[in-house]
Every structure is written in C-alpha cells, then in structure tokens.
Design an enzyme around this catalytic site. Structure first.
Site, PDB file in Angstrom:
ATOM      1  N   PHE A   1      -3.556  63.093 -24.399  1.00  0.00           N
ATOM      2  CA  PHE A   1      -4.104  63.950 -25.439  1.00  0.00           C
ATOM      3  C   PHE A   1      -2.997  64.784 -26.078  1.00  0.00           C
ATOM      4  O   PHE A   1      -2.210  65.440 -25.372  1.00  0.00           O
ATOM      5  CB  PHE A   1      -5.123  64.943 -24.855  1.00  0.00           C
ATOM      6  CG  PHE A   1      -6.507  64.401 -24.667  1.00  0.00           C
ATOM      7  CD1 PHE A   1      -7.457  64.496 -25.675  1.00  0.00           C
ATOM      8  CD2 PHE A   1      -6.878  63.822 -23.466  1.00  0.00           C
ATOM      9  CE1 PHE A   1      -8.748  64.015 -25.492  1.00  0.00           C
ATOM     10  CE2 PHE A   1      -8.165  63.337 -23.266  1.00  0.00           C
ATOM     11  CZ  PHE A   1      -9.102  63.429 -24.280  1.00  0.00           C
ATOM     12  N   ASP A   2      -2.951  64.783 -27.390  1.00  0.00           N
ATOM     13  CA  ASP A   2      -2.178  65.791 -28.103  1.00  0.00           C
ATOM     14  C   ASP A   2      -2.841  67.147 -27.835  1.00  0.00           C
ATOM     15  O   ASP A   2      -4.007  67.213 -27.415  1.00  0.00           O
ATOM     16  CB  ASP A   2      -2.188  65.460 -29.602  1.00  0.00           C
ATOM     17  CG  ASP A   2      -1.431  66.472 -30.438  1.00  0.00           C
ATOM     18  OD1 ASP A   2      -0.361  66.919 -29.999  1.00  0.00           O
ATOM     19  OD2 ASP A   2      -1.925  66.810 -31.520  1.00  0.00           O
ATOM     20  N   LEU A   3      -2.120  68.227 -28.087  1.00  0.00           N
ATOM     21  CA  LEU A   3      -2.681  69.560 -27.857  1.00  0.00           C
ATOM     22  C   LEU A   3      -3.158  70.190 -29.172  1.00  0.00           C
ATOM     23  O   LEU A   3      -4.361  70.309 -29.419  1.00  0.00           O
ATOM     24  CB  LEU A   3      -1.643  70.450 -27.170  1.00  0.00           C
ATOM     25  CG  LEU A   3      -2.036  71.898 -26.902  1.00  0.00           C
ATOM     26  CD1 LEU A   3      -3.320  72.012 -26.099  1.00  0.00           C
ATOM     27  CD2 LEU A   3      -0.885  72.627 -26.201  1.00  0.00           C
TER      28      LEU A   3
END
Length: 211
Positions: free
Chosen positions: A6-8
């Site tokens: 996951f990107d943040l």
C-alpha cells in the site's frame, strides 16, 4: 497468496493539510510567494525534493526547502492527516485473509512509521518501507525493488495499491500488478496513462477486486 503493498499518502490517508501546510511554511521562510493549499495538491505523492525544484525554479534552494518543510512536518504536519473512510475495515479484511501487507511510500520511513502508529495500523502491516532522509529509495521503482528483495516476494504474486503514476510505473518496472486509487490525488487519466488496468473509486472496493 498475494503480497500487498500500500502507498501511504493519498491511499491509506489524506495528508493534504499537513503536506501543503508544511510546503507553505517552507516557501514563506524562503520569501517565495506562497500558493494556496489547493494549488499545492500536485505535490502530494511525488518525491518531495523534486516538487521543491519545480516550485523554486531550480536546484539551488531545493535542499533548504526540504529542510524547512521537515521542520514543520516532523512536529506538526504529519499529524494533520486523516484516514480515508473504510481503510481500517479493508486492512482488517485483507489481514484476516492471511495476505502479507506492507506499506511502500516515497515518504521517509521515519515519518511513515510514526503515521502508521498514530493511526493504530501497526498490527496490520508486517513492515513499513520508505525512503531515507538523504533521498535513498525515494524513487518508487527503487523502493519496490528493495521491498521485493527484503521480503523475498515473487513480483508475480504481488499487488501495489496507490493513487499516483509513480506507484503504477514503479510497480510495472518490477513486474508487479497495480491498482489505482481514484479517491486519492492522481485521478483517472494519470493512472490509466501510467498503465493502471484496475481502478477503485473507494477503499471498500479493494478486497473484492483482489479476490
């Protein structure tokens, strides 16, 4: 079993106020005209120093801009941030399925770790991958290559979820499938032009698409 990265910023949480406010702070300290927060949303996602090069019209003061940004972001800005609706439930579902979950962000991991802990998400993620303060692994391709090696993950069994072209391109460069988050800051055209074949309009759509 798929491994999920996951990107943040723009994917797990909406960091608009903290990031744009800290950029405004840095520009003000440099006596540069300060855009509105809405005018600075394009800076959410890409590597920070590159954004300062663009904002300042060159390399000369970019490093100082980053330093000033971190003055505010490291104490105030990283907490001016909210989780997107549905993210905890999505993480709970995916974690319960036994899939390994990781964060992969261009943000320095010293900040990303604090944000993950602030939101109480630590138990869902095996590890948080981010850049170093000196800019090492700020490029998403480099970051994901490092993460794959560190986790001994087969890229053919991995998925990257992110909201900007950098996430999609970085995934493609490493043979990872990508899901574009339309609810973030990239938008449909940016994500599809980068090569995203799968898009979600809300976090709650992620588990079904992965299944």
């Amino acid at each position: 079993m798929d491994t999920i990265f996951f990107d943040l910023d723009g994917t797990l949480s909406d960091p608009k106020i903290g990031i744009t406010g800290s950029i405004q702070y840095a520009l003000g300290k440099l006596d540069i005209p300060v855009p509105t927060q809405d005018e600075l949303t394009w800076c959410i996602g890409p590597p920070l120093r590159a954004s300062f090069v663009s904002l300042l019209g060159g390399e000369e003061h970019a490093d100082r801009g980053v330093e000033l940004y971190r003055e505010r972001f490291g104490t105030v800005g990283l907490f001016e941030n909210t989780l997107y609706d549905g993210i905890p439930a999505v993480l709970e579902t995916l974690h319960a399925s036994g899939r390994p979950l990781f964060v992969a962000t261009s943000k320095p991991h010293v900040f990303a770790d604090r944000i993950i802990d602030h939101f109480g998400l630590r138990s869902y993620f095996t590890r948080v991958f981010g850049s170093e303060l000196d800019g090492t692994r700020v490029d998403k391709s480099d970051l994901l290559r490092y993460a794959l090696n560190e986790t001994d993950t087969d890229p053919a069994r991995a998925i990257m979820i992110g909201d900007r072209k950098h996430d999609v391109i970085g995934a493609a460069n490493n043979g990872i499938a990508a899901i574009g988050a339309l609810y973030g800051y990239g938008g449909r055209s940016e994500l599809t032009e980068a090569g995203a074949k799968h898009l979600v309009a809300a976090p709650g759509e992620i588990p079904a698409l992965i299944d």
